[in-house]
Write a protein that holds these residues in place. Structure first.
Motif, PDB file in Angstrom:
ATOM      1  N   MET A 277      15.867  58.929  11.133  1.00 55.64           N
ATOM      2  CA  MET A 277      16.665  59.849  11.927  1.00 55.64           C
ATOM      3  C   MET A 277      17.174  61.003  11.075  1.00 55.64           C
ATOM      4  O   MET A 277      17.133  62.167  11.497  1.00 55.64           O
ATOM      5  N   SER A 278      17.612  60.684   9.861  1.00 57.58           N
ATOM      6  CA  SER A 278      18.098  61.721   8.960  1.00 57.58           C
ATOM      7  C   SER A 278      16.985  62.697   8.582  1.00 57.58           C
ATOM      8  O   SER A 278      17.207  63.916   8.496  1.00 57.58           O
ATOM      9  N   LEU A 279      15.795  62.174   8.336  1.00 57.94           N
ATOM     10  CA  LEU A 279      14.657  63.034   8.025  1.00 57.94           C
ATOM     11  C   LEU A 279      14.366  63.998   9.164  1.00 57.94           C
ATOM     12  O   LEU A 279      14.160  65.203   8.971  1.00 57.94           O
ATOM     13  N   ASP A 280      14.328  63.449  10.386  1.00 60.24           N
ATOM     14  CA  ASP A 280      13.973  64.280  11.542  1.00 60.24           C
ATOM     15  C   ASP A 280      15.049  65.292  11.886  1.00 60.24           C
ATOM     16  O   ASP A 280      14.747  66.447  12.184  1.00 60.24           O
ATOM     17  N   VAL A 281      16.287  64.859  11.873  1.00 59.54           N
ATOM     18  CA  VAL A 281      17.377  65.764  12.281  1.00 59.54           C
ATOM     19  C   VAL A 281      17.761  66.707  11.137  1.00 59.54           C
ATOM     20  O   VAL A 281      17.971  67.904  11.344  1.00 59.54           O
ATOM     21  N   GLY A 282      17.832  66.158   9.927  1.00 62.04           N
ATOM     22  CA  GLY A 282      18.273  66.978   8.795  1.00 62.04           C
ATOM     23  C   GLY A 282      17.225  67.925   8.261  1.00 62.04           C
ATOM     24  O   GLY A 282      17.529  69.033   7.839  1.00 62.04           O
ATOM     25  N   LEU A 283      15.951  67.508   8.297  1.00 55.96           N
ATOM     26  CA  LEU A 283      14.881  68.328   7.730  1.00 55.96           C
ATOM     27  C   LEU A 283      13.975  68.958   8.771  1.00 55.96           C
ATOM     28  O   LEU A 283      13.084  69.720   8.442  1.00 55.96           O
ATOM     29  N   GLY A 284      14.183  68.591  10.047  1.00 54.27           N
ATOM     30  CA  GLY A 284      13.317  69.108  11.113  1.00 54.27           C
ATOM     31  C   GLY A 284      13.811  70.374  11.711  1.00 54.27           C
ATOM     32  O   GLY A 284      13.131  71.001  12.508  1.00 54.27           O
TER      33      GLY A 284
END
Length: 284
Positions: A277-284
């Protein structure tokens, strides 16, 4: 994964990356012994959390947005997503049912390994041939349809780039990274039982990394399919999500719970979900 290149090349690069992490996971057979089940169960729990988060943020959310923005479904924009999601789960279910009848009862690396070591099979009058190492049942079921669905998901993700605001290169890249992360324990799930059955570490590693070789083929097919048939994108994204969620619910979570490490697997699932979730929301 290089931004600005065509989606088919991106899908190929992304699935080579996920295959590489499968091989990295299989390489842990050089470090861990076959008796360290807690490590495998914790890793499988983490993989389950990653797959569940990736299914929503990288696949279902763009699918819903595409169906809504098309304007063709109105209040029923959920319909193509629901259909695709159900068909994806049904695809994996039917693959599990049909492949034994088509002569593919084992995933390719395990079947190949058994060809070189027939002593790992034993006869049972009631059940027919069975593996001497029951832990490989998970690797058989994941390798058969799960990795195919994951490769397809990466391909569809890159094929959908720039079709909506949420279908970005970053989201497709994060999906490939997330699937690569969860492929890590899947490589170990193949190589560790083979090591416990008497294979040398190098042979167990070799067959373990082979479990990911189907992903580049599935990824290229998925990217081609959505490029050629753009109206099918909501269905295709939801199909990939449904296949992944089914593999998590039917294979990975039950397997991680049966050896007395259920609490560990549950908490690593939460950790995997938060990381993805952090990857998708933070880096997306």
């Amino acid at each position: 994964m290089l931004q600005g290149h065509n989606s088919v090349l991106q899908a190929l690069l992304g699935t080579f990356f996920t295959w590489g992490l499968t091989a990295a996971g299989a390489a842990l057979v050089f470090i861990f012994s076959s008796g360290q089940r807690r490590i495998l169960d914790g890793s499988l729990g983490f993989a389950a959390g990653v797959m569940l988060a990736a299914s929503y943020w990288s696949l279902l959310a763009p699918a819903v947005e595409m169906a809504t923005s098309s304007g063709g479904f109105g209040a029923f924009a959920f319909f193509p997503v629901a259909i695709g999601f159900t068909l994806g789960a049904a695809f994996v279910y039917l693959a599990d049912l049909l492949m034994p009848h088509l002569g593919a009862a084992e995933d390719p690396p395990t079947a190949l390994a058994l060809n070189f070591a027939p002593a790992l099979m034993k006869k049972s009058d009631a059940e027919g041939p069975r593996l001497l190492f029951p832990e490989s049942e998970l690797s058989i079921r994941i390798g058969r349809a799960g990795l195919l669905s994951e490769g397809l998901a990466v391909g569809v993700g890159f094929g959908a780039v720039e079709k909506t605001a949420s279908a970005t290169f970053e989201s497709a890249r994060n999906l490939a990274i997330g699937i690569g992360i969860q492929n890590f324990p899947e490589g170990l799930a193949v190589s560790l039982p083979l090591r416990g059955a008497g294979f040398s570490p190098w042979r167990a590693f070799w067959y373990g990394q082979l479990s990911g070789m189907v992903e580049p083929l599935a990824g290229v097919f998925g990217a081609f399919a959505v490029v050629l048939a753009e109206p099918l994108l909501p269905y295709a994204l939801a199909f990939a999500a449904g296949a992944m969620v089914y593999v998590v619910m039917d294979d990975i979570i039950p397997e991680a719970q049966i050896s007395g490490n259920g609490k560990l697997a549950s908490w690593t699932s939460i950790l995997g979900f938060v990381v993805m979730m952090s990857l998708d929301v933070g880096l997306g």
